[in-house]
Design a protein around this motif. Structure first.
Motif, mmCIF file in Angstrom:
data_model
loop_
_atom_site.group_PDB
_atom_site.id
_atom_site.type_symbol
_atom_site.label_atom_id
_atom_site.label_comp_id
_atom_site.label_asym_id
_atom_site.label_seq_id
_atom_site.Cartn_x
_atom_site.Cartn_y
_atom_site.Cartn_z
ATOM 1 N N SER A 82 -6.529 7.842 -70.281
ATOM 2 C CA SER A 82 -6.054 8.075 -71.476
ATOM 3 C C SER A 82 -6.128 6.883 -72.520
ATOM 4 N N ASP A 88 -10.995 12.194 -73.979
ATOM 5 C CA ASP A 88 -10.150 13.300 -74.895
ATOM 6 C C ASP A 88 -10.156 14.573 -73.839
ATOM 7 N N ARG A 89 -10.490 14.448 -72.775
ATOM 8 C CA ARG A 89 -10.783 15.418 -71.898
ATOM 9 C C ARG A 89 -11.073 15.090 -70.317
ATOM 10 N N PRO A 117 -2.421 12.207 -77.022
ATOM 11 C CA PRO A 117 -3.412 13.134 -77.702
ATOM 12 C C PRO A 117 -4.485 12.497 -78.383
ATOM 13 N N PRO A 118 -5.726 12.961 -78.195
ATOM 14 C CA PRO A 118 -5.844 14.635 -77.974
ATOM 15 C C PRO A 118 -6.185 14.790 -76.558
ATOM 16 N N HIS A 120 -6.896 16.246 -72.833
ATOM 17 C CA HIS A 120 -6.649 17.368 -72.540
ATOM 18 C C HIS A 120 -7.205 17.402 -70.914
#
Length: 144
Positions: A82, A88-89, A117-118, A120
């Motif tokens: 992160s 972002d994923r 964020p973002p 996921h």
């Protein structure tokens, strides 16, 4: 390219690459007020996940002897992905037997702010990979 993945081989790190960050993960969880000592171990208790007795299920972060567990390493990896990689994923393609583990790690990572964020995180579960003896294949144990 089609998936817009920008990782290179330089971004691929083995578990031991996170060893120096494990104590920082523990300290960050402690600073956030998430860690509770239980029988000498450092744990995060998730109220929404219960044991068979109805008690909150612990996520053990630090063992009583000072060692770390899969969850600690996975939390350090999540933070790296992160914060440093700015992912972002993150997709985790892992045996279905690890579903609870990843549910716990993802929950603790969000609560502790290790994921921004973002980003996921998703666990894509599959059945066990078996050897010629039809027993689930396992990798060697992780180093302490």
């Amino acid at each position: 390219e089609l998936l817009n993945v920008k990782l290179t081989m330089a971004d691929v790190m083995g578990e031991s690459a996170y060893n120096d960050d494990l104590i920082n993960v523990v300290n960050d969880l402690k600073a956030k007020g998430l860690l509770v000592e239980s029988n000498g171990a450092q744990c995060v208790f998730l109220e929404e996940l219960k044991t068979a007795d109805g008690e909150p299920l612990p996520v053990i972060i630090g063992k009583a002897d000072g060692g770390y567990l899969y969850a600690t390493t996975d939390l350090a990896a999540v933070r790296y992905r992160s914060g440093v990689l700015t992912a972002d994923r993150a997709l985790y393609f892992v045996d279905q037997r690890q579903a609870l583990h990843f549910q716990q790690v993802f929950d603790v990572a969000r609560r502790a702010g290790l994921v921004t964020p973002p980003m996921h995180m998703e666990h894509t579960a599959f059945g066990p990979v078996t050897g010629s003896d039809a027993r689930p294949f396992t990798t060697p144990a992780r180093a302490p």
